[in-house]
Structure formats: C-alpha cells, structure tokens
Design an enzyme around this catalytic site. Structure first.
Site, mmCIF file in Angstrom:
data_model
loop_
_atom_site.group_PDB
_atom_site.id
_atom_site.type_symbol
_atom_site.label_atom_id
_atom_site.label_comp_id
_atom_site.label_asym_id
_atom_site.label_seq_id
_atom_site.Cartn_x
_atom_site.Cartn_y
_atom_site.Cartn_z
ATOM 1 N N THR A 99 0.765 -1.230 0.000
ATOM 2 C CA THR A 99 0.000 0.000 0.000
ATOM 3 C C THR A 99 0.813 1.309 0.000
ATOM 4 O O THR A 99 1.874 1.375 0.605
ATOM 5 C CB THR A 99 -0.848 -0.079 1.294
ATOM 6 O OG1 THR A 99 -1.537 -1.320 1.272
ATOM 7 C CG2 THR A 99 -1.804 1.042 1.458
ATOM 8 N N THR A 148 -0.452 1.236 6.405
ATOM 9 C CA THR A 148 -0.008 0.180 5.494
ATOM 10 C C THR A 148 0.235 -1.073 6.326
ATOM 11 O O THR A 148 0.557 -0.968 7.510
ATOM 12 C CB THR A 148 1.288 0.590 4.765
ATOM 13 O OG1 THR A 148 1.944 -0.578 4.255
ATOM 14 C CG2 THR A 148 2.287 1.304 5.666
HETATM 15 N N1 GLY Z 1 -3.064 -2.744 3.859
HETATM 16 C C1 GLY Z 1 -3.568 -3.200 2.650
HETATM 17 C C2 GLY Z 1 -4.435 -4.365 2.721
HETATM 18 O O1 GLY Z 1 -4.327 -5.183 3.621
HETATM 19 O O2 GLY Z 1 -5.256 -4.516 1.846
#
Ligand code: GLY
Length: 301
Positions: free
Chosen positions: A169, A220
C-alpha cells in the site's frame, strides 16, 4: 506551516528494491510539495502524489498491484478531508488506473462515502473516468508471483507480509496553507486474496483518517489486523490526548496493532501543526516528508 508526508508501504523490502522505493516516494513527495508550496490544496497534493505512486509499478497500488486468487486485480482506495469531514472511497474496483481519483470524485460529487465493485465502475463511467484494460495494471512480476502461488497449499496473507515476496500500500497526508489536513491511501490489497476481499485501505478510520483540529494518518500493512484496531483513528485519538506528540502517537498505535491484533504494518501521520510521525514494525517502510520549517526533504526506506 505546510507539511507533506508520503509512504510506499511497510514490508521486508529487499536491498535490491530500496532505490526504486526511495525514488518513488521522493517523486510523490516532490509532486505534492510543489502543489502545497504554490498555495494548492491538501486534497490536490494527496491525490496527485498518490496517482504518481499508483502509476509506479514498484508499489502495490494501481499498476503493479497484487493479483487475487482468480487472476484479477481488485483495487481499494480512500481519501478524507479533515476540515469538511467529507470522504470518498472505493473497494474491490477493477479496471481503474487511478482509484484515488475515483475516491476523490466520490468525495466531491456524491452523497456517499464508499462504493464497491461494479457500482464504483459505473460511477467512474458516469463521471467521465475511463476504464483501463486489466493488462494496463498487471505486471509480469505479479503474474509470475500469482502463477507460483496457484496450487500452493497453506498460503497465508499474514505470512506474505513477513516475506520478501510481498509489497504494499501507498498513502499520503498533507497540511495546506489554509490549515486543512487531508489523508489518502491506495492499494492492490494482498497477494492471492479471495475475490471481493477488502482490506483496511478504503475503510475510513482503519486505513485513512483526517481531522484538521488534530491530525491525519495513512496506514499500510496486514489489513485484517489493521481493521481490528481501527488503526488510523486510533492514532488520531492518541494524538488528541497526548499533547499532539506525533512520534508517540504513531509508535503507540503500532504497539497497539502488535499487542491487540498480532498485526504488523506501518503508519504515517501529521499533527495539526504539521509535525510528522512515522512508525512500523516490519523490517522496512518507504516514506518521505517535508515541512515548511525544513529546507530539504527526508526520504527513508
Ligand atoms: N493494507 C492493505 C491491505 O491489507 O489490503
């Protein structure tokens, strides 16, 4: 005071990818910083910086995103304005090159906050946003990873974050000259995820949160754990009650992620004075920041 901070994901970034991660977050920071330092809005800075990260296949967002269990790319993104408290988000959307722009359009031009799947694509079409081909988002690297995972038993999303085979992310938080704080996050989610799986990134309070009176955050990491502790809002609540200490809020939020949800990931935030905070419990996290009190950017992986 103006301030800007971006991230390109928290994970075990291998040595050979450090320079691409550095270059990507530095470019995104520069794009957002130019907008803010020319009097532009925090919304514009966050959208344009995240678009740059989505277009860069180094990151798990837009082009270069992970592929789900049936070979498709489904994208999540969100953006929140901490002054108007308006927000926009998309979940499990396909064939959209820049989901952060679609999230912004939902924030600006809809009474809703979160649109998912075909409804989000319909909204994009109605607002003149072109759909891209699946191949525009897919890279050979991700296709190869996906092929290797097919038929592999015991693959776990959690474990993927511990390995060098993952990436993650992107996000940004901006404070503009009008005192508006905006946060945004965009992702391709997790490798080999079940179709329709939605992580923390499009969920306001989990992956993204902004309150111009307090601060803004973008997260993230392993989404299933981030959702459990509502990480972005938790960090902003900590900031509200700890004397606006950005570093302490970021590190206490990640401690809570680890302790309560056995989770791992990272967070960037700004307090209402533009002081940045960063914390992560993965081996590395790509990030860059600058404030009007600094005469150069800080870029770290
Ligand atoms: N942090 C991104 C996800 O788990 O989709």
């Amino acid at each position: 005071m103006i301030a800007f901070i971006v991230h390109g994901g928290a994970w075990d970034i291998p040595d050979e990818l450090v320079s691409a991660n550095r270059a990507g977050v530095e470019k995104a920071l520069t794009i957002g910083w130019e907008i803010l330092s020319n009097g532009g809005s925090a919304v514009e800075a966050v959208e344009k910086a995240i678009m740059s990260l989505e277009d860069d296949p180094t990151f798990d967002a837009g082009r270069g995103s992970h592929v789900n269990a049936i070979g498709e790319i489904e994208l999540d993104a969100s953006i929140m304005n901490g002054t108007t408290f308006r927000a926009g988000a998309v979940a499990a959307v396909q064939n959209i090159r820049n989901p952060i722009s679609l999230a912004r359009t939902i924030m600006d031009e809809s009474e809703h906050i979160l649109l998912a799947g075909i409804g989000a694509v319909r909204f994009a079409r109605e607002h003149g946003m072109q759909q891209c081909k699946s191949g525009d988002l897919l890279t050979g690297r991700e296709l190869e990873r996906w092929r290797k995972l097919q038929g592999q038993k015991g693959f776990s999303t959690k474990e993927a974050f511990r390995k060098k085979s993952s990436h993650d992310t992107v996000g940004a938080v901006a404070l503009d000259s009008a005192g508006v704080i905006v946060s945004g996050t965009s992702t391709g989610g997790t490798q080999n995820k079940y179709p329709g799986r939605v992580g923390d990134s499009p969920l306001i309070g989990c992956g993204t949160y902004a309150d111009s009176a307090v601060g803004g955050a973008s997260c993230t990491g392993w989404g299933e754990s981030i959702i459990k502790v509502v990480l972005a809002k938790t960090a902003i609540d900590l900031l509200e009650h700890n004397g606006a200490d950005s570093s302490a809020a970021a590190s206490n939020a990640i401690e809570r992620l680890a302790k309560k949800a056995d989770g791992f990931g990272g967070i960037i935030l700004l307090n209402n004075s533009g002081i940045p905070g960063v914390s992560f419990n993965t081996p590395r996290m790509a990030r860059a920041f600058r404030t009007s009190e600094m005469n150069h950017s800080v870029v770290e992986v």
